[in-house]
Design an enzyme around this catalytic site. Sequence first.
Site, PDB file in Angstrom:
ATOM      1  N   HIS A  39       0.831  -1.210   0.000  1.00 46.12           N
ATOM      2  CA  HIS A  39       0.000   0.000   0.000  1.00 46.12           C
ATOM      3  C   HIS A  39       0.863   1.256   0.000  1.00 46.12           C
ATOM      4  CE1 HIS A  39      -3.086   2.783   2.058  1.00 46.12           C
ATOM      5  NE2 HIS A  39      -3.460   2.610   0.810  1.00 46.12           N
ATOM      6  N   HIS A  65      -6.533   4.201  -5.732  1.00 49.74           N
ATOM      7  CA  HIS A  65      -7.701   4.797  -5.056  1.00 49.74           C
ATOM      8  C   HIS A  65      -7.587   6.319  -5.131  1.00 49.74           C
ATOM      9  CE1 HIS A  65      -9.842   1.386  -2.894  1.00 49.74           C
ATOM     10  NE2 HIS A  65      -9.091   0.869  -3.844  1.00 49.74           N
ATOM     11  N   GLU A  66      -8.741   6.990  -5.137  1.00 49.38           N
ATOM     12  CA  GLU A  66      -8.817   8.438  -5.409  1.00 49.38           C
ATOM     13  C   GLU A  66      -8.074   8.742  -6.723  1.00 49.38           C
ATOM     14  OE1 GLU A  66      -9.539   7.046  -1.843  1.00 49.38           O
ATOM     15  OE2 GLU A  66      -7.428   7.538  -2.065  1.00 49.38           O
ATOM     16  N   GLU A  94     -10.445   2.763  -7.770  1.00 48.10           N
ATOM     17  CA  GLU A  94     -11.686   3.069  -7.054  1.00 48.10           C
ATOM     18  C   GLU A  94     -12.397   4.159  -7.863  1.00 48.10           C
ATOM     19  OE1 GLU A  94     -11.256   5.358  -3.544  1.00 48.10           O
ATOM     20  OE2 GLU A  94     -12.575   4.072  -2.382  1.00 48.10           O
ATOM     21  N   GLU A 132     -16.233   0.911   1.383  1.00 47.84           N
ATOM     22  CA  GLU A 132     -15.715   1.550   2.599  1.00 47.84           C
ATOM     23  C   GLU A 132     -16.746   2.479   3.241  1.00 47.84           C
ATOM     24  OE1 GLU A 132     -12.177   3.628   1.277  1.00 47.84           O
ATOM     25  OE2 GLU A 132     -13.327   5.196   0.278  1.00 47.84           O
TER      26      GLU A 132
HETATM   27  C1  NOJ Z   1      -9.025   5.617   0.976  1.00 48.72           C
HETATM   28  C2  NOJ Z   1      -9.044   4.350   0.221  1.00 48.72           C
HETATM   29  O1  NOJ Z   1     -10.173   4.291  -0.639  1.00 48.72           O
HETATM   30  C3  NOJ Z   1      -9.051   3.206   1.212  1.00 48.72           C
HETATM   31  O2  NOJ Z   1      -9.159   1.981   0.541  1.00 48.72           O
HETATM   32  C4  NOJ Z   1      -7.816   3.281   2.060  1.00 48.72           C
HETATM   33  O3  NOJ Z   1      -7.887   2.282   3.043  1.00 48.72           O
HETATM   34  C5  NOJ Z   1      -7.687   4.633   2.741  1.00 48.72           C
HETATM   35  N1  NOJ Z   1      -7.839   5.678   1.791  1.00 48.72           N
HETATM   36  C6  NOJ Z   1      -6.334   4.795   3.421  1.00 48.72           C
HETATM   37  O4  NOJ Z   1      -5.334   4.889   2.456  1.00 48.72           O
HETATM   38 CA    CA Z   2     -11.573   6.111  -1.226  1.00 52.58          CA
END
Ligand code: NOJ
Ligand code: CA
Length: 680
Positions: free
Chosen positions: A384, A454-455, A473, A479
Amino acid sequence: MRRHSGLLLAGLAAVALAAAPLPGQVRVASPDGRTSVTVQVTEGRLTYSLARDGRPLLLPSTLGFQFRGTPALRDGLRITDSTRQSHDEWWTQPWGEVARVHDYHNELAVSVEETAAPARRFTLRFRAFDDGVGFRYEFPRQPGLDAFEITDELTEFALADNARAWSIPSDRSRMDRSEMLYSSGPVSLLQRVQTPLTMETQDGHTYLVIHEADLEDYARMNLRGSCIECRTLQADLALMGDGVAVRGKTPFMTPWRTIQLADRVTDLSPSVLGLNLNPPNKLASTDWIHPMKYVGIWWGMHIGKMTWSSGPLHGATTENTKRYIDFAAANGFGGVLVEGWNTGWDGDWIKNRDAFSFTQAYPDYDLPAVAAYAKQRGVRLIVHNETSGGIQNYERQLDSAFALYHSLGLDAIKTGYVTDTIAGGHSHWSQIMVRHYRRVIEAAARDGIMVDVHEPLHDTGERRTWPNMMTREGSRGQEYNAWSGDGGNPPEHETILFFTRLIAGPMDYTPGIFDIMRDRSTGTAQRPDQPRVRTTLAKQLALYVVLYSPLQMAADLPENYEHQPAFQFVKDVAVDWDTTRVLDARIGDYVAVARRERGGQSWFIGAITDEEPRTLDVPLSFLMPGKRYIAEIYADGPKADWLTNPLPITITRRPVNSGTRLRVLLAPGGGQAIRIRPAP
Ligand code: NOJ
Ligand code: CA
């Protein structure tokens, strides 16, 4: 690859349907002749229009640009030349919703010039496919147009019909993000919205999706209503901090502007228009790229059982990770995502973005040891990289970080960009960020690393050129069911996502939460605003088939899968597909999808509904005639209901063949997941 005259391919149908172009107009039709684009200059302004079966879909729509420091490129234009060609080719995706893609189109290149000084020149290139149209601007190198700064793109989409649109806003007060619920309404009321923008004409006969393809070095395109209560949308480019959208030098090409078309909603997906408009694969080998299911140290943080930061609840410990690796190995999952392994999470990690190290682990996480343990168990770590939007900090470390992961045999990362500000006041979607996201994909490819963002930016088909760009994402994912102030994603959410966000490409939605009610102390009567999963258990299974992602998570805690017969489906479901068919659907109400696994004979069906219960009649005519199959059916159990009783699930088995019709019963907020495999 075959190139020959478009007129040959346009065929008789085109000639019959589209009225002959008037003098001064140039036109191109799709290979089936149904869709035609007409380009013309009226009083010095260049426009294009779009018709299907002779019926206007887009009225004459303006083209052009506004620049900083030089006059707009819009008036005093003339067409100097036009050329045509056609293309008919099948190509194979290394992975995807479908294995084989048909790129079959007629192309029209229109040369345009200003009649007065500085007499700037450009080419407008159209490609007309049976499933839609793409066009882009190309600027050759020329005196008077060397380096330039675009402040606004004047491209319009003047809808002929006040179609119904499903949209999320794009205004900057929303952190430039896409994590919102969709709403629907007439095009005439749209203000600033994101793409893909999916629309249905009022008569229900045509579906249109406006989006873009091959966004490489430009600003991301949103759309804005260009006048009050009218149906014209205009390109709305994301800006850099100084108000400029795009800095470039000729020769230069914009991304493609795309308008996907379908007669039936079930024909919108799988969408390949954008893929066809991206350059082919640049990787010498894709053997190392492997779609997979994964588990991870993730949901625990979102529900507050673990922390990203150091301390007694730190999730990413060596020991905890080994537990996840064992679980993945025992259940056939390919990967284990570990969030919070690296230093930088202590304190306000969104603000302290420059504190993130992408190589240094917390003392209780032995990265080399964990990587070696995973390898020994036949599983890979997914590393990550949360940046909090600190792209300089990330870019400084990219090479060393990716080299480290590569040296440990790790071949996948998940990146993150949680922030409401990008340094310099640039939009999250500005050209600066477009370049950054691309840089990460390319650097990752060099080190043999697959990417899950993500983002992100919206998907413009990068995966064709860079097949290590797996999934992202870019929408409200699962989430939100952990912590959202509005209670979570409503039951209709995924039935809209399928036709909006996922038209652009795969989504890392992270399905598979089994502990649906969570707050056991309050029993079944939950307060409506409490965050929780708003589906039945069977619907969580169906999402594996409906919401396509080549990296697909089993998102819940391992302990929540123990002794759960329904977990068998999560273990069995494929992640890579030869064929995809949308069987039945209505945007925002329900959708049923069948997919055949890549290189195999098994089919999987996922059907989901909104808060309404439904019964779908599903003929299995896609199965091979004369062949016997077994269907394993995971259906909503008696009295299942997303709100009051989400857990009952009935698992049955029955023989089926291509003549079988299944009655698919869906509870309120429910779903059904089916595995169909050849009978032994
Ligand atoms: C937002 C992400 O969508 C999520 O998957 C992640 O756990 C958190 N940020 C922390 O990075
Ligand atoms: Ca997110």
